[in-house]
Motif scaffolding. Structure first.
Motif, PDB file in Angstrom:
ATOM      1  N   LEU A 159       8.838 -25.075 -80.041  1.00 17.51           N
ATOM      2  CA  LEU A 159       7.754 -25.078 -79.067  1.00 17.51           C
ATOM      3  C   LEU A 159       6.934 -23.811 -79.227  1.00 17.51           C
ATOM      4  CD1 LEU A 159       9.762 -26.170 -75.876  1.00 17.51           C
ATOM      5  CD2 LEU A 159       8.718 -27.610 -77.629  1.00 17.51           C
ATOM      6  N   GLY A 160       5.789 -23.951 -79.843  1.00 16.43           N
ATOM      7  CA  GLY A 160       4.889 -22.819 -80.004  1.00 16.43           C
ATOM      8  C   GLY A 160       3.494 -23.225 -79.594  1.00 16.43           C
ATOM      9  N   THR A 161       2.506 -22.898 -80.430  1.00 17.18           N
ATOM     10  CA  THR A 161       1.147 -23.356 -80.166  1.00 17.18           C
ATOM     11  C   THR A 161       1.139 -24.865 -80.001  1.00 17.18           C
ATOM     12  OG1 THR A 161       0.340 -21.541 -81.535  1.00 17.18           O
ATOM     13  CG2 THR A 161      -1.218 -23.287 -81.024  1.00 17.18           C
ATOM     14  N   GLY A 162       1.880 -25.551 -80.852  1.00 19.34           N
ATOM     15  CA  GLY A 162       2.102 -26.984 -80.727  1.00 19.34           C
ATOM     16  C   GLY A 162       3.599 -27.234 -80.722  1.00 19.34           C
ATOM     17  N   ILE A 163       4.016 -28.378 -81.277  1.00 17.37           N
ATOM     18  CA  ILE A 163       5.442 -28.680 -81.413  1.00 17.37           C
ATOM     19  C   ILE A 163       5.714 -29.029 -82.866  1.00 17.37           C
ATOM     20  CG2 ILE A 163       7.315 -30.266 -80.847  1.00 17.37           C
ATOM     21  CD1 ILE A 163       6.197 -30.580 -78.091  1.00 17.37           C
ATOM     22  N   GLY A 164       6.638 -28.308 -83.461  1.00 14.69           N
ATOM     23  CA  GLY A 164       7.119 -28.630 -84.795  1.00 14.69           C
ATOM     24  C   GLY A 164       8.535 -29.161 -84.697  1.00 14.69           C
ATOM     25  N   GLY A 165       8.976 -29.853 -85.717  1.00 18.83           N
ATOM     26  CA  GLY A 165      10.324 -30.399 -85.678  1.00 18.83           C
ATOM     27  C   GLY A 165      10.933 -30.504 -87.054  1.00 18.83           C
ATOM     28  N   CYS A 196      -5.503 -34.524 -78.778  1.00 18.90           N
ATOM     29  CA  CYS A 196      -4.722 -33.598 -79.601  1.00 18.90           C
ATOM     30  C   CYS A 196      -5.533 -33.189 -80.817  1.00 18.90           C
ATOM     31  CB  CYS A 196      -3.416 -34.263 -80.029  1.00 18.90           C
ATOM     32  SG  CYS A 196      -2.328 -33.220 -81.032  1.00 18.90           S
ATOM     33  N   GLU A 197      -5.231 -32.016 -81.353  1.00 18.04           N
ATOM     34  CA  GLU A 197      -5.930 -31.530 -82.544  1.00 18.04           C
ATOM     35  C   GLU A 197      -5.698 -32.407 -83.761  1.00 18.04           C
ATOM     36  OE1 GLU A 197      -4.298 -27.592 -82.473  1.00 18.04           O
ATOM     37  OE2 GLU A 197      -6.169 -26.734 -81.756  1.00 18.04           O
ATOM     38  N   CYS A 198      -4.659 -33.239 -83.741  1.00 11.77           N
ATOM     39  CA  CYS A 198      -4.392 -34.131 -84.872  1.00 11.77           C
ATOM     40  C   CYS A 198      -5.365 -35.299 -84.896  1.00 11.77           C
ATOM     41  CB  CYS A 198      -2.959 -34.650 -84.822  1.00 11.77           C
ATOM     42  SG  CYS A 198      -2.696 -35.961 -83.596  1.00 11.77           S
ATOM     43  N   GLY A 199      -6.110 -35.493 -83.804  1.00 10.34           N
ATOM     44  CA  GLY A 199      -7.076 -36.578 -83.736  1.00 10.34           C
ATOM     45  C   GLY A 199      -6.707 -37.685 -82.773  1.00 10.34           C
ATOM     46  N   ASN A 200      -5.448 -37.744 -82.359  1.00  9.36           N
ATOM     47  CA  ASN A 200      -5.001 -38.777 -81.425  1.00  9.36           C
ATOM     48  C   ASN A 200      -4.987 -38.262 -79.996  1.00  9.36           C
ATOM     49  OD1 ASN A 200      -4.574 -40.773 -83.401  1.00  9.36           O
ATOM     50  ND2 ASN A 200      -2.556 -39.942 -83.891  1.00  9.36           N
ATOM     51  N   ARG A 201      -4.617 -39.135 -79.088  1.00 10.56           N
ATOM     52  CA  ARG A 201      -4.476 -38.769 -77.677  1.00 10.56           C
ATOM     53  C   ARG A 201      -3.030 -38.952 -77.236  1.00 10.56           C
ATOM     54  NH1 ARG A 201      -8.877 -38.073 -74.432  1.00 10.56           N
ATOM     55  NH2 ARG A 201     -10.934 -38.645 -75.286  1.00 10.56           N
ATOM     56  N   GLY A 202      -2.631 -38.141 -76.267  1.00  7.40           N
ATOM     57  CA  GLY A 202      -1.329 -38.335 -75.643  1.00  7.40           C
ATOM     58  C   GLY A 202      -0.142 -37.884 -76.450  1.00  7.40           C
ATOM     59  N   CYS A 203      -0.345 -37.010 -77.450  1.00  6.38           N
ATOM     60  CA  CYS A 203       0.786 -36.531 -78.256  1.00  6.38           C
ATOM     61  C   CYS A 203       1.738 -35.680 -77.411  1.00  6.38           C
ATOM     62  CB  CYS A 203       0.289 -35.715 -79.445  1.00  6.38           C
ATOM     63  SG  CYS A 203      -0.610 -36.672 -80.667  1.00  6.38           S
ATOM     64  N   TRP A 204       3.002 -35.708 -77.811  1.00  4.84           N
ATOM     65  CA  TRP A 204       4.045 -34.978 -77.078  1.00  4.84           C
ATOM     66  C   TRP A 204       3.692 -33.505 -76.925  1.00  4.84           C
ATOM     67  CZ3 TRP A 204       9.493 -33.639 -79.309  1.00  4.84           C
ATOM     68  CH2 TRP A 204      10.367 -33.295 -78.270  1.00  4.84           C
ATOM     69  N   GLU A 205       3.095 -32.890 -77.956  1.00 13.42           N
ATOM     70  CA  GLU A 205       2.814 -31.463 -77.885  1.00 13.42           C
ATOM     71  C   GLU A 205       1.730 -31.136 -76.863  1.00 13.42           C
ATOM     72  OE1 GLU A 205      -0.311 -30.052 -81.267  1.00 13.42           O
ATOM     73  OE2 GLU A 205       1.759 -30.298 -81.942  1.00 13.42           O
ATOM     74  N   GLN A 206       1.005 -32.151 -76.396  1.00 12.46           N
ATOM     75  CA  GLN A 206       0.031 -31.909 -75.338  1.00 12.46           C
ATOM     76  C   GLN A 206       0.677 -31.812 -73.959  1.00 12.46           C
ATOM     77  OE1 GLN A 206      -3.229 -31.180 -75.814  1.00 12.46           O
ATOM     78  NE2 GLN A 206      -2.570 -31.156 -77.961  1.00 12.46           N
ATOM     79  N   TYR A 207       1.999 -32.015 -73.908  1.00  9.45           N
ATOM     80  CA  TYR A 207       2.717 -31.993 -72.626  1.00  9.45           C
ATOM     81  C   TYR A 207       3.932 -31.078 -72.632  1.00  9.45           C
ATOM     82  CZ  TYR A 207      -0.334 -35.903 -71.882  1.00  9.45           C
ATOM     83  OH  TYR A 207      -1.479 -36.674 -71.761  1.00  9.45           O
ATOM     84  N   ALA A 208       4.396 -30.661 -73.795  1.00  7.63           N
ATOM     85  CA  ALA A 208       5.633 -29.874 -73.830  1.00  7.63           C
ATOM     86  C   ALA A 208       5.543 -28.679 -74.769  1.00  7.63           C
ATOM     87  CB  ALA A 208       6.805 -30.775 -74.254  1.00  7.63           C
TER      88      ALA A 208
END
Length: 349
Positions: A159-165, A196-208
């Motif tokens: 959990l940083g600027t976004g979410i990596g895994g 989201c910066e990836c181009g989609n909406r509602g990505c997990w990293e936009q909430y956590a």
């Protein structure tokens, strides 16, 4: 030669007989490239760090060559401190890295698009270079030297600027067919949600993620909510000055609004982890990245949410959820160790 000198040399030779001492393992350099920083380190085979260098990441619109120049500058500064052979340089990049461990396919926070990063750097660095996703590097570090040593099945969430895994199974990073496995942050958890910066909406990293934490806190300040009075005072009423670490510090100091904001992020985190448990059934989730510094204020709500949303709850073994132990150093430690391992496997060290 006089007898005194001869006797002295004989005595010295007795104490200087060759011994079966194993040469020290070669060092490696790890570079961690995130949304805000380029961090480099000299790392030995036991995961110990002897040199650290940090630079700010250029603006995302910057030409790839500028970022490449910065990486080379950091590598050269770190290498100048080495006292023995450097086996390899490992790059951990925040983005989609192809299975060839050479090409950054897409980096949301930088201008890299199908960037042949390994080849570009190899022309300027005279040891083997390997590129990997930054979360893969951090997961490897935590498994080799950190909080999940000995666990056979690990899923890491950063959990940083976004979410990596990242996914580790039986001592091997699972990169997927095209190298992009583990991009959990871009799972859609809220159709039609935040862009989201990836181009989609509602990505997990936009909430956590850290960005989500700051966005929600700033929205309270911008709305003039009395609940955010203490946070507003911290930044002189300017929402744009508020940062994630400020929110965490406020929560530690007992600010109920900051605590609530972290708990909300933790709840979203736990919900996502329950989905990942259904997909991968790991023995442990390891939570890293800057937001994980909140510790139990984040992880306790995550564990509660995880248990509430886990399919078959009460009738199946549950993965543990633990905090990463290597902190901000996991990325470059893992990148260095992965590179050294790859170079050894290819017979280059």
């Amino acid at each position: 030669m006089n007898s005194e000198a001869t006797n002295s040399e004989a005595m010295n030779s007795e104490h200087n007989q060759p011994t079966n001492v194993t040469p020290a393992a070669p060092l490696a350099i790890g570079i961690d490239i995130g949304g805000t920083k380029v961090a480099g380190a000299l790392v030995d085979a036991e995961g110990n760090v002897t040199t650290r260098v940090r630079r700010d990441t250029p603006h995302r619109s910057t030409e790839p060559r500028v970022v490449e120049d910065l990486i080379v500058e950091v590598v050269e500064e770190v290498a100048a401190t080495a006292d023995r052979e450097i086996a390899a340089v490992g790059i951990g990049a925040a983005g989609f890295v192809a299975a060839d461990r050479a090409t950054v396919v897409f980096a949301p926070h930088l201008s890299w698009r199908h960037e042949p990063l390994r080849d570009a750097l190899s022309r300027r660095i005279d040891v083997p270079v390997f590129v990997d996703n930054d979360a893969n590097a951090a997961c490897w570090a935590e498994w080799r030297f950190g909080s999940v040593q000995g666990e056979s099945h690990v899923v890491m969430v950063n959990l940083g600027t976004g979410i990596g895994g990242a996914i580790l199974i039986d001592g091997r990073i699972e990169r997927g067919r095209f190298g992009i496995a583990g991009e959990f942050g871009h799972m859609q958890v809220m159709p039609g949600g935040h862009r989201c910066e990836c181009g989609n909406r509602g990505c997990w990293e936009q909430y956590a993620s850290g960005n989500a934490l700051v966005r929600e806190a700033r929205s309270l300040l911008a709305a003039g909510s009395p609940l955010a009075h203490d946070l507003a005072a911290t930044v002189g009423g300017d929402p744009h000055k508020l940062t994630g670490p400020m929110i965490t510090e406020a929560a530690r100091a007992g600010d109920p609004t900051a605590e609530e904001l972290l708990a909300e992020i933790g709840t979203w985190l736990g919900t996502g982890l329950a989905n990942l448990a259904d997909a991968f059934d790991p023995g442990a989730f390891v939570i890293g990245g800057g937001v994980s510094a909140a510790g139990s204020m984040l992880l306790d709500p995550a564990r509660d949410s995880f248990r509430r949303h886990l399919a078959g709850r009460g009738y199946r073994p549950e993965a543990t959820i633990v905090q990463a132990s290597l902190g901000n150093e996991a990325g470059f430690i893992g990148a260095a160790d992965l590179a050294r391992t790859a170079a050894r496997t290819q017979g280059e060290v």
